[in-house]
Design a protein around this motif. Sequence first.
Motif, PDB file in Angstrom:
ATOM      1  N   MET A 291       9.662   4.445  -0.058  1.00  0.00           N
ATOM      2  CA  MET A 291       9.138   4.811   0.468  1.00  0.00           C
ATOM      3  C   MET A 291       9.633   3.945   1.565  1.00  0.00           C
ATOM      4  SD  MET A 291      10.554   7.930  -0.083  1.00  0.00           S
ATOM      5  CE  MET A 291      10.621   8.620   1.915  1.00  0.00           C
ATOM      6  N   LEU A 292       8.445   3.030   1.854  1.00  0.00           N
ATOM      7  CA  LEU A 292       8.455   1.754   2.806  1.00  0.00           C
ATOM      8  C   LEU A 292       9.654   1.192   2.942  1.00  0.00           C
ATOM      9  CD1 LEU A 292       4.822   1.972   3.020  1.00  0.00           C
ATOM     10  CD2 LEU A 292       6.480   2.892   5.003  1.00  0.00           C
ATOM     11  N   GLY A 293       9.756   0.769   1.756  1.00  0.00           N
ATOM     12  CA  GLY A 293      11.477   0.185   1.669  1.00  0.00           C
ATOM     13  C   GLY A 293      10.674  -1.263   1.832  1.00  0.00           C
ATOM     14  N   VAL A 294       9.504  -2.007   0.724  1.00  0.00           N
ATOM     15  CA  VAL A 294       8.974  -3.681   1.114  1.00  0.00           C
ATOM     16  C   VAL A 294       8.922  -3.922  -0.629  1.00  0.00           C
ATOM     17  CG1 VAL A 294       7.523  -2.481   2.780  1.00  0.00           C
ATOM     18  CG2 VAL A 294       7.160  -2.533   0.633  1.00  0.00           C
ATOM     19  N   ASP A 295       9.535  -4.930  -0.077  1.00  0.00           N
ATOM     20  CA  ASP A 295       9.505  -5.610  -1.627  1.00  0.00           C
ATOM     21  C   ASP A 295       8.004  -5.877  -2.098  1.00  0.00           C
ATOM     22  OD1 ASP A 295      12.285  -6.520  -1.113  1.00  0.00           O
ATOM     23  OD2 ASP A 295      11.646  -8.525  -0.136  1.00  0.00           O
ATOM     24  N   GLU A 296       6.765  -5.919  -1.797  1.00  0.00           N
ATOM     25  CA  GLU A 296       4.942  -6.143  -1.564  1.00  0.00           C
ATOM     26  C   GLU A 296       4.778  -5.259  -1.562  1.00  0.00           C
ATOM     27  OE1 GLU A 296       3.536  -9.876  -3.438  1.00  0.00           O
ATOM     28  OE2 GLU A 296       4.114  -9.921  -1.432  1.00  0.00           O
ATOM     29  N   LEU A 297       3.894  -4.842  -1.929  1.00  0.00           N
ATOM     30  CA  LEU A 297       2.508  -3.423  -0.770  1.00  0.00           C
ATOM     31  C   LEU A 297       1.795  -3.993  -0.883  1.00  0.00           C
ATOM     32  CD1 LEU A 297       3.320  -0.399   0.127  1.00  0.00           C
ATOM     33  CD2 LEU A 297       1.275   0.276  -2.627  1.00  0.00           C
ATOM     34  N   HIS A 298       1.406  -4.214   0.268  1.00  0.00           N
ATOM     35  CA  HIS A 298      -0.129  -4.458   0.775  1.00  0.00           C
ATOM     36  C   HIS A 298      -1.223  -3.383   1.163  1.00  0.00           C
ATOM     37  CE1 HIS A 298       1.376  -8.796   0.822  1.00  0.00           C
ATOM     38  NE2 HIS A 298       2.304  -8.446   1.213  1.00  0.00           N
ATOM     39  N   MET A 299      -2.140  -3.858   1.554  1.00  0.00           N
ATOM     40  CA  MET A 299      -3.416  -3.026   1.531  1.00  0.00           C
ATOM     41  C   MET A 299      -2.882  -2.370   3.484  1.00  0.00           C
ATOM     42  SD  MET A 299      -5.184  -2.199  -0.907  1.00  0.00           S
ATOM     43  CE  MET A 299      -6.407  -1.134   0.336  1.00  0.00           C
ATOM     44  N   TYR A 300      -2.488  -2.917   4.190  1.00  0.00           N
ATOM     45  CA  TYR A 300      -2.150  -3.159   5.210  1.00  0.00           C
ATOM     46  C   TYR A 300      -0.919  -2.252   5.711  1.00  0.00           C
ATOM     47  CZ  TYR A 300       1.093  -6.833   5.437  1.00  0.00           C
ATOM     48  OH  TYR A 300       1.971  -8.370   4.631  1.00  0.00           O
ATOM     49  N   ASP A 301       0.036  -1.769   4.508  1.00  0.00           N
ATOM     50  CA  ASP A 301       1.330  -0.676   4.610  1.00  0.00           C
ATOM     51  C   ASP A 301       0.156   0.619   3.933  1.00  0.00           C
ATOM     52  OD1 ASP A 301       2.831  -2.628   4.770  1.00  0.00           O
ATOM     53  OD2 ASP A 301       2.953  -3.046   3.189  1.00  0.00           O
TER      54      ASP A 301
END
Length: 638
Positions: A329-339
């Motif tokens: 849903m965030l459309g990110v290549d990599e999910l980070h803890m700050y997301d």
Amino acid sequence: MKKKVIVSVAATVISLSTVIPLNVTNPAPTEAQETQQQPRYMTRAEIPAQYKWKTDHIYSSKARWEADIKKAELLSGVFKKNYQGKLAKSAAILKKALEDYSTLSRIQDKAFVYANLNADVNLTNPDLQAALDRAEKMATAVSENTAWFSPEVVEIPTKQMNKYLQDKSLSAYKYVLSDIIRTKSHTLSQDQEELLAKLSPLSSTGSDVYSRLSTEIKFPKITDSDGKEVQLTQTNFISFMESKDRNVRKQAYEAYYGTLEKFKGSFAQSLSSHVQSHNIRADVRNYKSALEAALIPNDIPVKVYDQLIHSVKKGLPLMHRYMDLKKKMLGVDELHMYDIYTPIVDAEEKYISYEEAQKQVMEGLKPLGDDYAKILKEAFGGGWVDVYSTDDKKSGAYQWGAYDTHPYLLLNYQGTKGDVATIAHELGHAAHSYLSKKEQPYLTSGYATFTAEVASTLNENLLWNSEYKKAKTKAEKMRLLNQRLENFRTTLFRQTQFAEFEKAIHELEQKGESINAATLKKVYGEINKKYYGKRMAADEEIAMEWARIPHFYDHKFYVYQYATSFAASAALSKQLLQQGAPAVKRIKEKFLEAGGSSDPISILKGAGVDMSSSKPIDEAMTVFEETLNELEKLINEK
């Protein structure tokens, strides 16, 4: 005597003596609120009076407070002189001792709470800190002069104690006396109890150092989404983490944990000292572990803690699936803890004025009935709540009070949906305290933290259901489903993660291993990776998160109760919504008014939920899965 525990984060044991009739109409909004912006206050003097709690309801002057400080110390000495060595003589003497102990403790609690409340909203004020130190010395003196009581009760011969328990004159104290006897094998001799009482101030050293360190640390400035330079603080950190601007989130995340990293040795020493004190006390009292020492006195089986961790671990694949949805849903290549804090559903985030927040809470808690609503109105209009933050105010939120005061709620209100939920949460504690005190004598008015968090999270559940019922659009429903999933993540999963960490570091220290910064980072990092899954980016900064969780330093094995309570309250809120008046009556009488008149498991069972089994946790996990399914369904709809 087993003393009532006074806690200063999110829970209390005692409440209102006399209701002060006050006008509960809302004050006129400030200019900032008319434009729907967060009021900014640099000093406490700038905050309008209607947004500050009124500690003058406790004492009208410092002189009256000082008089009670001296009175508590004097009475504690008289108590020791009058009753030590005499409790086994007759039921009449034991009854009088219990009555005098209650009188003494009520004065002590009232004076101690007053000093703490004043200091917490102005942590840098030397006069208020001096008053707090004075209150702590008083509490230590009282503890020393009463430490002999429980051991002497325990030493009363079994045959004689059984007669006491059947004596009608002691019927009001039957549970209190039975509870003391229950932990007989962990009660020390009178000399040992008195020595432990004298050493008690040292056990808070780790917590005191953490509190001071947290206050004095200054975080750097970051650039917000408008390109403006803004100050990062403990209070606004989560607000930045919720930002739609990923660069802002990343800045805040790295700046915050990077700052904590610079002080990792001090934080580790503080936490290590706290853990050591728990293990030493457990060993001295003949407990197998600090965990057992924390749970058994409150009559909570250790299996409740262990089965929570076990049940939540079984549900981690659902948590990982939720993280996958976040990434998509965030459309990110990599999910980070700050997301993970930012909403995955676009929604207009309007500032919610404190006045509007009150209305939302009142509406959401209607299922609890008219009597409950009256308590809420008194809280909002009666000087119970301290609303806005300043740089030298204690962070976070809590509810506290003494038997002879009304409840007090500390907030650091920022105008978010989360802040509205926090108000509902703390009011759950306040109403619980109010009703317990109203129906219970002093010695059974205090409730265990295990039940405390049920009252607070019950309110959060009801507030969410109210909002979801009113939702009219797909977007609104998706936002609320996302919110519920976040409630599960931050309460059921996250607090269990914390509980597993606490257990791990106490066990390491008990084995003789050093609890240094490197160890803490390693343990925390590995547990965090397990809870969030392999597909979460390996952010090294999160390994320092243990340094920003106050409950690790202020309490021992406290946070697991947020998770168990979340599950229990989910069941009770369902009963309220389905059954109506019968459930209101049962929950009020069997739970909210029960205080500490029985063990926590029995009290909750009477209210309608059995926490001695894993069933509530398993059922909560089912609700999490259903909520996740529903959100995925709406997302995939065209």
